[in-house]
Each structure stands twice: as C-alpha cells, then as structure tokens.
Design an enzyme around this catalytic site. Sequence first.
Site, PDB file in Angstrom:
ATOM      1  N   LYS A 274       0.854  -1.189   0.000  1.00  0.00           N
ATOM      2  CA  LYS A 274       0.000   0.000   0.000  1.00  0.00           C
ATOM      3  C   LYS A 274       0.895   1.246   0.000  1.00  0.00           C
ATOM      4  O   LYS A 274       1.801   1.371   0.831  1.00  0.00           O
ATOM      5  CB  LYS A 274      -0.889  -0.013   1.240  1.00  0.00           C
TER       6      LYS A 274
HETATM    7  O1  G3P Z   1      -7.737   1.808   5.441  1.00  0.00           O
HETATM    8  C1  G3P Z   1      -8.057   2.786   4.506  1.00  0.00           C
HETATM    9  C2  G3P Z   1      -9.364   3.457   4.808  1.00  0.00           C
HETATM   10  O2  G3P Z   1     -10.406   2.512   4.717  1.00  0.00           O
HETATM   11  C3  G3P Z   1      -9.378   4.109   6.179  1.00  0.00           C
HETATM   12  O3  G3P Z   1     -10.515   4.883   6.253  1.00  0.00           O
HETATM   13  O4  G3P Z   1     -11.417   7.041   7.063  1.00  0.00           O
HETATM   14  O5  G3P Z   1     -11.967   4.928   8.280  1.00  0.00           O
HETATM   15  O6  G3P Z   1      -9.649   5.863   8.427  1.00  0.00           O
HETATM   16  P1  G3P Z   1     -10.907   5.711   7.579  1.00  0.00           P
END
Ligand code: G3P
Length: 214
Positions: free
Chosen positions: A83
Amino acid sequence: MDIFIDSADLDEIRDASAMGLVDGVTTNPSLIAKVGRSRDEVIHDIVEVVDGPISAEVIATDTAGILAEGRAVAAIHENIVVKVPLIADGLKAVRTFTEEGIKTNVTLCFSATQAMLAAKAGATYISPFIGRIDDVSGEGMELIQEIVAIYENYGYGTKVLAASVRHPLHVKQAALVGAHVATIPHKVIHQLLKHPLTDIGLDKFLADAAKQGQ
Ligand code: G3P
C-alpha cells in the site's frame, strides 16, 4: 463485489472470515497502531487467516525508501499488496513495483484525476476514501462513480477499492456504481447483516415453536 475487511485486529478478521465473506484485508498505519503490534507481526498473522490480497502500507515517502520497504513486506507472502500513498514518489515506486510483479494498492485518493494517474502508473488497486470526503461535506460516492467511469472509458486494469466506508449505505452504493471491492470495518460488516424484521421474525418463529413444545 469483493469484500475486504479494513482491520488489523485478528479477532475481528477471524470473526468476519468465519462467515466466509472476507476476500481480503486492508490495513494502514493507524489500524496497526490501534492493535499495538508491529506491521510485520500483524501481517504474518493475517496471511495465516485470510487467503486473499492483504494490503500492508509502507511508511517511507521517498521512492527509494518505498521500494526498499515495499519489497521487504512483499517478501512476507505472495498475497501481500504493497500500500503506497498517492504522491509523486509513490507513483514512481508503483511503476517499478508493477515492472517487478509486486501488487500495489494506491491509497489516500481523493480525486478522479489522482485515480487516473495511479492507473497509468500501473496500480493494482486504487483506494478512494469515501467517508473522509463525506466528513467534509463532499460527495464521496460521486468520486467512486467518476473513477469507475474513467477506468471503463480507457480500459484501465486498476481495481476500484472503495475505502473509508462508514455505514451499510456506502457498501450498497459502491456495489451499485460498480466498485470492484469495498473494504469494510468489522462494525459495519455486522451492520450489513442486521435487519429488525429478521430479528422480529425469528423471535416469532421461536415463540410459536415453543408453544408447541418443540
Ligand atoms: O484503510 C483505509 C481506509 O479505509 C481508512 O478509512 O477514514 O476509516 O480511516 P478511515
């Protein structure tokens, strides 16, 4: 649509996997920090639980550092997807990873133009962050629609991985607009399952069965 779980918590991953619905896993430095273990320790455990793409994010932000770190983490298991943040040095590294056959997930995507560049660099997956756009009064799902349309227009092979999913509606809408994958937090996975009429109906069946002494 493939379903990945967005988690570094082995208990969450095992729980979701037991239902047979987990096609892969995404992690990020914040999810790793939350479980208090090193990225590589967590990744070594995850690859034993889920037989699918496992995204492990690099910390380096310069091309040479991303390449070195990404090659090391990719060597852990054939299912590892490196990633990489959507920055210039990240796309330069993605170009090289692509030539080396290392799968990549370009993350922190917030515009269709960013997604187009990631596809041209050869990204395996692109991670547009729906929830974080919604969080600032944007239209996260519109971004998914735009990327799906652009990728279809030009036949890009990069898969749209809907990320930063906040609730079941994000999952439904992502499926309706044609995202290839949604990566979903454990809590939301269980929300997808729930419906009050299911619970009410089951209670009624059990109550009627009990009346008959079954
Ligand atoms: O892992 C990537 C993404 O899904 C993280 O999203 O905004 O929940 O931190 P968030």
